[in-house]
Scaffold this active site. Structure first.
Site, mmCIF file in Angstrom:
data_model
loop_
_atom_site.group_PDB
_atom_site.id
_atom_site.type_symbol
_atom_site.label_atom_id
_atom_site.label_comp_id
_atom_site.label_asym_id
_atom_site.label_seq_id
_atom_site.Cartn_x
_atom_site.Cartn_y
_atom_site.Cartn_z
ATOM 1 N N VAL A 171 -3.640 0.037 -3.012
ATOM 2 C CA VAL A 171 -4.168 -1.162 -3.012
ATOM 3 C C VAL A 171 -5.602 -1.071 -2.623
ATOM 4 O O VAL A 171 -5.802 -0.795 -1.374
ATOM 5 C CB VAL A 171 -3.314 -2.179 -1.995
ATOM 6 C CG1 VAL A 171 -3.972 -3.700 -2.188
ATOM 7 C CG2 VAL A 171 -1.737 -2.125 -2.427
ATOM 8 N N GLU A 229 -5.017 7.203 -0.082
ATOM 9 C CA GLU A 229 -5.548 6.515 0.868
ATOM 10 C C GLU A 229 -4.737 6.591 2.120
ATOM 11 O O GLU A 229 -4.907 6.990 3.227
ATOM 12 C CB GLU A 229 -6.041 5.138 0.669
ATOM 13 C CG GLU A 229 -6.518 4.481 1.985
ATOM 14 C CD GLU A 229 -6.968 3.144 1.932
ATOM 15 O OE1 GLU A 229 -6.834 2.441 0.702
ATOM 16 O OE2 GLU A 229 -7.601 2.489 3.014
ATOM 17 N N ASP A 231 0.812 -1.242 -0.013
ATOM 18 C CA ASP A 231 -0.062 0.049 -0.004
ATOM 19 C C ASP A 231 0.735 1.343 0.165
ATOM 20 O O ASP A 231 0.694 2.215 -0.646
ATOM 21 C CB ASP A 231 -0.944 0.056 1.148
ATOM 22 C CG ASP A 231 -1.918 -1.148 1.141
ATOM 23 O OD1 ASP A 231 -3.250 -0.839 1.093
ATOM 24 O OD2 ASP A 231 -1.325 -2.511 1.388
ATOM 25 N N THR A 279 -7.365 -4.556 0.283
ATOM 26 C CA THR A 279 -6.248 -4.950 0.920
ATOM 27 C C THR A 279 -6.518 -6.325 1.605
ATOM 28 O O THR A 279 -5.419 -7.291 1.744
ATOM 29 C CB THR A 279 -5.658 -3.899 1.837
ATOM 30 O OG1 THR A 279 -5.533 -2.677 1.449
ATOM 31 C CG2 THR A 279 -4.331 -4.273 2.776
ATOM 32 N N ASP A 283 -12.097 4.854 -3.645
ATOM 33 C CA ASP A 283 -12.686 3.380 -3.786
ATOM 34 C C ASP A 283 -13.659 3.296 -5.100
ATOM 35 O O ASP A 283 -14.140 2.304 -5.252
ATOM 36 C CB ASP A 283 -13.768 3.099 -2.541
ATOM 37 C CG ASP A 283 -12.723 2.857 -1.344
ATOM 38 O OD1 ASP A 283 -11.687 2.032 -1.598
ATOM 39 O OD2 ASP A 283 -12.722 3.112 -0.102
ATOM 40 N N LYS A 325 -23.576 -1.984 -3.841
ATOM 41 C CA LYS A 325 -22.974 -1.930 -2.276
ATOM 42 C C LYS A 325 -23.734 -0.930 -1.447
ATOM 43 O O LYS A 325 -23.855 0.073 -1.688
ATOM 44 C CB LYS A 325 -21.526 -1.084 -2.517
ATOM 45 C CG LYS A 325 -20.872 -0.982 -0.966
ATOM 46 C CD LYS A 325 -19.141 -0.672 -1.239
ATOM 47 C CE LYS A 325 -18.630 -0.657 0.106
ATOM 48 N NZ LYS A 325 -17.381 -0.060 0.169
HETATM 49 N N1 LIG Z 1 -17.443 -0.460 6.946
HETATM 50 C C1 LIG Z 1 -17.160 -0.250 5.709
HETATM 51 N N2 LIG Z 1 -18.184 -0.378 4.813
HETATM 52 C C2 LIG Z 1 -18.060 -0.131 3.450
HETATM 53 N N3 LIG Z 1 -16.702 0.005 3.175
HETATM 54 C C3 LIG Z 1 -15.727 -0.049 3.882
HETATM 55 C C4 LIG Z 1 -15.798 -0.289 5.241
HETATM 56 N N4 LIG Z 1 -14.684 -0.090 5.784
HETATM 57 C C5 LIG Z 1 -13.734 0.040 4.838
HETATM 58 N N5 LIG Z 1 -14.412 0.061 3.564
HETATM 59 C C6 LIG Z 1 -13.690 0.226 2.336
HETATM 60 O O1 LIG Z 1 -14.041 -0.631 1.240
HETATM 61 C C7 LIG Z 1 -12.877 -0.989 0.908
HETATM 62 C C8 LIG Z 1 -13.031 -2.381 0.372
HETATM 63 O O2 LIG Z 1 -14.138 -2.617 -0.253
HETATM 64 P P1 LIG Z 1 -14.574 -4.105 -0.901
HETATM 65 O O3 LIG Z 1 -15.591 -3.902 -1.914
HETATM 66 O O4 LIG Z 1 -13.320 -4.621 -1.560
HETATM 67 O O5 LIG Z 1 -14.917 -4.989 0.320
HETATM 68 S S1 LIG Z 1 -14.722 -6.598 0.701
HETATM 69 O O6 LIG Z 1 -13.295 -6.446 1.129
HETATM 70 O O7 LIG Z 1 -14.772 -7.271 -0.618
HETATM 71 O O8 LIG Z 1 -15.777 -6.810 1.557
HETATM 72 C C9 LIG Z 1 -11.709 -0.820 1.664
HETATM 73 O O9 LIG Z 1 -10.835 -0.276 0.514
HETATM 74 P P2 LIG Z 1 -9.019 -0.729 1.086
HETATM 75 O O10 LIG Z 1 -8.868 -0.186 2.474
HETATM 76 O O11 LIG Z 1 -8.499 -0.096 -0.170
HETATM 77 O O12 LIG Z 1 -9.186 -2.124 1.010
HETATM 78 C C10 LIG Z 1 -12.333 0.411 2.406
HETATM 79 O O13 LIG Z 1 -12.143 1.596 1.696
HETATM 80 MG MG LIG Z 2 -9.998 1.016 -1.298
HETATM 81 MG MG LIG Z 3 -6.535 0.928 -0.099
HETATM 82 MG MG LIG Z 4 -7.568 0.303 3.252
#
Ligand SMILES: Nc1ncnc2c1ncn2[C@@H]1O[C@H](COP(=O)(O)OS(=O)(=O)O)[C@@H](OP(=O)(O)O)[C@H]1O
Ligand SMILES: [Mg+2]
Ligand SMILES: [Mg+2]
Ligand SMILES: [Mg+2]
Length: 425
Positions: free
Chosen positions: A190, A121, A96, A193, A362, A350
């Protein structure tokens, strides 16, 4: 002082210059090998070189992430120190920070630091303490290894290795606040993650926003499978499948980079560039389009893997009420946007818990790519996502709905309206 010349006028490089001039100056200092790649600039129809640089930076970042993910999946004891947690307990890894520093360096070099505003991020705080030196050193070596390869991707590389303080500065510099005016890049180094550390799907997402509108987007999806059916196989099975089909150099084994420019009316896909071959961007890029399926009974919808990130119960009700019969495709990261843009799924939904505010990094790259591939993306009221309000998608109504076509999209919006009040969301 360094000078460069355009149309017989010589400028010192500190003078603010249009991005495209700066980019040409970089091109002028190219090696023969690099020029081969740059000569194909036309493939991007990209006057200022922004899309081309963004795609190449994401290609490089994909390589970086692949190396870190491989190391993360080594047996315990061989992969220590590559990941940690943030205050909100979400995972963060060497990749990241390293991708953020790498992309920050590439954009600043190509377009000039003074013209490069980035909102991303990660921040540098966790790398700035005395105890974090071992972690920072892993980031530093990952960035330097990646930048060594820059010329092979057709990008300038540093003259000497970047030092710790330079890398911390590159990460910290991505602190633009965004907003309604001006141009800034948006980076999720990323995305997904959690999927990344589990050896599963993840994405690298880079977009450019101008006066509140997304004008270009690039999505790197290093684990996008060769067969769409394999999107469904998580972790272990996916790794088993990978073993059954060893990589064939130069073929569409797995992984892709998608990109689009606003108003271009087309979205594109490249394979991950294979550094053992001569880069041929024009030949390797293909136009992608959303699916033409409009019958819900034949449609596939995708959603986050984690229940905590989106209500599986609510989307199951919506799917049922519009007549979607297939099981949901649960995939980590913006690979869900990629699946809709490539025609491998028709719907992405979502619905985060009340109070969670979606962040622009995102979604920005995924939204423009789906739209240019022929699809529709809005909030649950049918309004466009608003990228002009800073870090968050302020004003987002309930959730996000992306569809391959207007008909499916309208049916889902109607279904949300019909079922929202009785939901617990
Ligand atoms: N509570 C909550 N609700 C909704 N979204 C959240 C939440 N917490 C985090 N995030 C953000 O969601 C990103 C990951 O989304 P995904 O679609 O990959 O979710 S999942 O891991 O498949 O469940 C993730 O992105 P990354 O941090 O880049 O991985 C977050 O930005
Ligand atoms: Mg993200
Ligand atoms: Mg990220
Ligand atoms: Mg993250």
């Amino acid at each position: 002082m360094v000078y460069f010349t355009i149309n017989t006028v010589t400028y010192p490089i500190q003078v603010p210059v249009p991005a495209r001039w700066r980019w040409r100056r970089v091109c002028a200092s190219a090696t023969a090998e690099n020029r081969l790649a740059w000569a194909q600039e036309s493939a991007f129809r990209d006057r200022d070189g922004e899309l081309e640089v963004a795609v190449k930076a994401v290609q490089m970042a994909c390589g970086l992430c692949q190396r870190v993910q491989e190391a993360l999946l080594l047996p315990a004891g061989h992969n220590s120190g590559l990941k940690t947690s943030k205050d909100d307990r979400s995972p963060v890894t060497v990749a990241d920070w390293a991708v953020q520093a790498t992309v920050s360096w590439v954009l600043s070099q190509c377009f000039g630091e003074e013209h490069t505003s980035i909102i991303a991020e990660e921040d540098e705080s966790a790398l700035s303490t005395a105890e974090s030196t071992p972690l920072l050193d892993l980031v530093v070596s990952s960035v330097n290894r990646c930048l060594t390869e820059a010329p092979r991707y057709g990008l300038p590389g540093p003259e000497k290795e970047l030092r710790r303080n330079e890398i911390v500065e590159l990460i910290g510099r991505c602190n633009s606040r965004g907003g309604p005016k001006g141009r800034f890049w948006v980076l999720d180094p990323v995305d997904g993650t959690l999927g990344f550390v589990r050896g599963d799907q993840y994405a690298i997402a880079l977009a450019l926003i101008e006066d509140g509108e997304v004008v270009l987007g690039v999505l790197g999806c290093p684990n996008y499978p060769m067969k769409k059916e394999w999107l469904n196989y998580h972790q272990r099975y996916y790794r088993l499948v990978s073993k059954l089909s060893p990589p064939e150099f130069g073929s569409w084994h797995k992984g892709c980079v998608l990109y689009a420019r606003k108003g271009g009316g087309q979205a594109w896909m490249q394979p991950l560039l294979d550094l053992t071959q001569v880069l041929d961007l024009e030949k390797s890029a293909r136009v992608i389009q959303v699916s033409s399926v409009s019958d819900p009974a034949s449609a596939t919808f995708c959603e986050p893997v984690e229940k905590a990130n989106s209500s599986h119960l609510f989307t199951a009700g919506l799917a049922h009420s519009v007549g979607v019969r297939k099981q949901p495709l649960r995939v980590y990261s913006m690979v869900k946007y990629a699946a809709v843009a490539r025609g491998h799924a028709e719907i992405f939904m979502k619905f985060a818990r009340a109070g969670y505010k979606e962040k622009i990094w995102d979604h920005a790259a995924g939204v423009i790519i789906i739209q240019e591939a022929g699809g529709v993306v809005t909030d649950a009221r049918g309004s466009p996502l608003d990228f002009s309000k800073g870090v968050y998608l302020e004003g987002l109504d309930r959730g996000i709905i992306a569809c391959s076509g207007a008909l499916l999209h309208r049916r889902i919006i109607e279904a949300v309206d019909a079922s929202w009040d009785s939901s617990n969301l």
